[in-house]
Design an enzyme around this catalytic site. Structure first.
Site, PDB file in Angstrom:
ATOM      1  N   CYS A 100       0.708  -1.213   0.130  1.00 34.44           N
ATOM      2  CA  CYS A 100      -0.057  -0.102   0.060  1.00 34.44           C
ATOM      3  C   CYS A 100       0.927   1.313  -0.104  1.00 34.44           C
ATOM      4  O   CYS A 100       0.306   2.255  -0.312  1.00 34.44           O
ATOM      5  CB  CYS A 100      -0.899   0.051   1.179  1.00 34.44           C
ATOM      6  SG  CYS A 100      -0.299   0.453   2.918  1.00 34.44           S
ATOM      7  N   CYS A 134       1.170  10.297  23.820  1.00 32.41           N
ATOM      8  CA  CYS A 134       1.273  11.740  23.619  1.00 32.41           C
ATOM      9  C   CYS A 134       0.552  12.508  22.360  1.00 32.41           C
ATOM     10  O   CYS A 134       0.542  13.545  21.962  1.00 32.41           O
ATOM     11  CB  CYS A 134       2.950  12.039  22.961  1.00 32.41           C
ATOM     12  SG  CYS A 134       3.035  11.527  21.309  1.00 32.41           S
ATOM     13  N   HIS A 137      -0.411  11.630  15.966  1.00 33.96           N
ATOM     14  CA  HIS A 137      -1.223  10.677  14.850  1.00 33.96           C
ATOM     15  C   HIS A 137      -0.229   9.786  14.232  1.00 33.96           C
ATOM     16  O   HIS A 137       0.806  10.182  13.861  1.00 33.96           O
ATOM     17  CB  HIS A 137      -1.731  11.964  13.654  1.00 33.96           C
ATOM     18  CG  HIS A 137      -2.152  11.022  12.426  1.00 33.96           C
ATOM     19  ND1 HIS A 137      -3.356  10.387  12.557  1.00 33.96           N
ATOM     20  CD2 HIS A 137      -1.686  10.947  11.064  1.00 33.96           C
ATOM     21  CE1 HIS A 137      -3.724   9.899  11.524  1.00 33.96           C
ATOM     22  NE2 HIS A 137      -2.568   9.910  10.678  1.00 33.96           N
ATOM     23  N   HIS A 140      -4.034   4.758  10.216  1.00 34.13           N
ATOM     24  CA  HIS A 140      -5.380   4.254  10.361  1.00 34.13           C
ATOM     25  C   HIS A 140      -5.339   2.901  10.193  1.00 34.13           C
ATOM     26  O   HIS A 140      -4.295   2.087   9.878  1.00 34.13           O
ATOM     27  CB  HIS A 140      -6.443   4.814   9.241  1.00 34.13           C
ATOM     28  CG  HIS A 140      -6.593   6.020   8.911  1.00 34.13           C
ATOM     29  ND1 HIS A 140      -5.671   7.240   8.490  1.00 34.13           N
ATOM     30  CD2 HIS A 140      -7.562   6.833   9.532  1.00 34.13           C
ATOM     31  CE1 HIS A 140      -6.283   8.383   8.774  1.00 34.13           C
ATOM     32  NE2 HIS A 140      -7.156   8.216   9.451  1.00 34.13           N
ATOM     33  N   ASP A 144      -8.196  -5.634   6.188  1.00 32.60           N
ATOM     34  CA  ASP A 144      -7.767  -6.527   5.091  1.00 32.60           C
ATOM     35  C   ASP A 144      -6.266  -6.889   5.255  1.00 32.60           C
ATOM     36  O   ASP A 144      -5.512  -7.123   4.445  1.00 32.60           O
ATOM     37  CB  ASP A 144      -7.651  -5.489   3.769  1.00 32.60           C
ATOM     38  CG  ASP A 144      -6.913  -4.347   3.884  1.00 32.60           C
ATOM     39  OD1 ASP A 144      -6.274  -3.826   4.896  1.00 32.60           O
ATOM     40  OD2 ASP A 144      -7.038  -3.428   3.038  1.00 32.60           O
ATOM     41  N   ARG A 152      -4.898  -4.332   9.318  1.00 34.14           N
ATOM     42  CA  ARG A 152      -3.763  -3.648   8.432  1.00 34.14           C
ATOM     43  C   ARG A 152      -3.621  -2.373   9.280  1.00 34.14           C
ATOM     44  O   ARG A 152      -4.719  -1.401   8.945  1.00 34.14           O
ATOM     45  CB  ARG A 152      -3.865  -3.725   7.357  1.00 34.14           C
ATOM     46  CG  ARG A 152      -2.867  -2.717   6.466  1.00 34.14           C
ATOM     47  CD  ARG A 152      -2.888  -2.912   4.960  1.00 34.14           C
ATOM     48  NE  ARG A 152      -4.192  -2.259   4.205  1.00 34.14           N
ATOM     49  CZ  ARG A 152      -4.565  -1.098   3.995  1.00 34.14           C
ATOM     50  NH1 ARG A 152      -3.452  -0.187   3.982  1.00 34.14           N
ATOM     51  NH2 ARG A 152      -5.717  -0.915   3.390  1.00 34.14           N
ATOM     52  N   CYS A 154      -1.913   0.993   9.081  1.00 37.09           N
ATOM     53  CA  CYS A 154      -1.347   1.744   8.139  1.00 37.09           C
ATOM     54  C   CYS A 154      -0.666   2.842   8.664  1.00 37.09           C
ATOM     55  O   CYS A 154      -1.485   3.704   8.955  1.00 37.09           O
ATOM     56  CB  CYS A 154      -2.369   1.866   6.981  1.00 37.09           C
ATOM     57  SG  CYS A 154      -1.841   2.462   5.621  1.00 37.09           S
TER      58      CYS A 154
HETATM   59 FE    FE Z   1       3.754   9.253  21.328  1.00 44.20          FE
END
Ligand code: FE
Length: 172
Positions: A100, A134, A137, A140, A144, A152, A154
């Site tokens: 991916c 913390c 981000h 996700h 699959d 997964r 990702c």
């Molecule tokens: Fe962190």
């Protein structure tokens, strides 16, 4: 007859714009969870600590371009830590080649190390994960992935810091 055909078309086509716009692709087995972060910093401190791309991805929920990150095609043995706070997140045992364009794992080392959040941006309903220590981000999660989890994770390369097994002594 025309009326019947018209009604049939109405029932066939889903006219709910919300449902049409937002497909729910959240993995069913992951429940929302959010922990109080132990590491918090004002934006300017994160900016000083991180590269511009790391800041954009981890603090502003950005995404690195696929097939460009340091770890998307990288399979050395070791652990992956949060690039922002150093918390242990993944290991190479769960990493797999997904094709991916981003590093892909089928499990986290400890489910407590991540927040599991619903993300309704980009026209679909996805499951976002952030570092529970913390709130960086990370990426996700999709349904699959390979067994045993079928998931997964990702993850953006810039959200991670890899440390090879040979350098693990004394860490954690
Ligand atoms: Fe962190």
């Amino acid at each position: 007859m025309k009326t019947i055909v018209f009604l049939f078309i109405l029932f066939t086509i889903n006219l709910n714009p919300q449902a049409m716009a937002q497909e729910d692709i959240r993995p069913k087995k992951l429940k929302e969870q959010h922990f109080t972060p132990k590491v918090t910093k004002p934006a300017d401190e994160w900016k000083a600590k991180l590269t511009p791309l790391q800041y954009e991805v981890t603090r502003n929920k950005g995404t690195e371009r696929p097939f460009t990150g340091q770890y998307f095609d990288f399979y050395e043995k070791g652990n992956y830590y949060c690039a922002n706070c150093g918390a242990l997140l993944f290991n190479s045992e769960s990493k797999f080649k997904s094709g991916c364009g981003w590093p892909s794992f089928n499990d986290v080392i400890n489910l407590q190390s991540i927040n599991i959040v619903t993300d309704k941006t980009s026209g679909m309903i996805r499951t976002e994960i952030t570092c529970s220590n913390c709130e960086a981000h990370l990426g996700h999660v999709f349904e699959d992935g390979p067994p045993p989890t079928g998931l997964r994770y990702c993850i953006n390369s810039v959200s991670l810091k890899f440390i090879p097994i040979s350098e693990q002594i004394g860490k954690h």
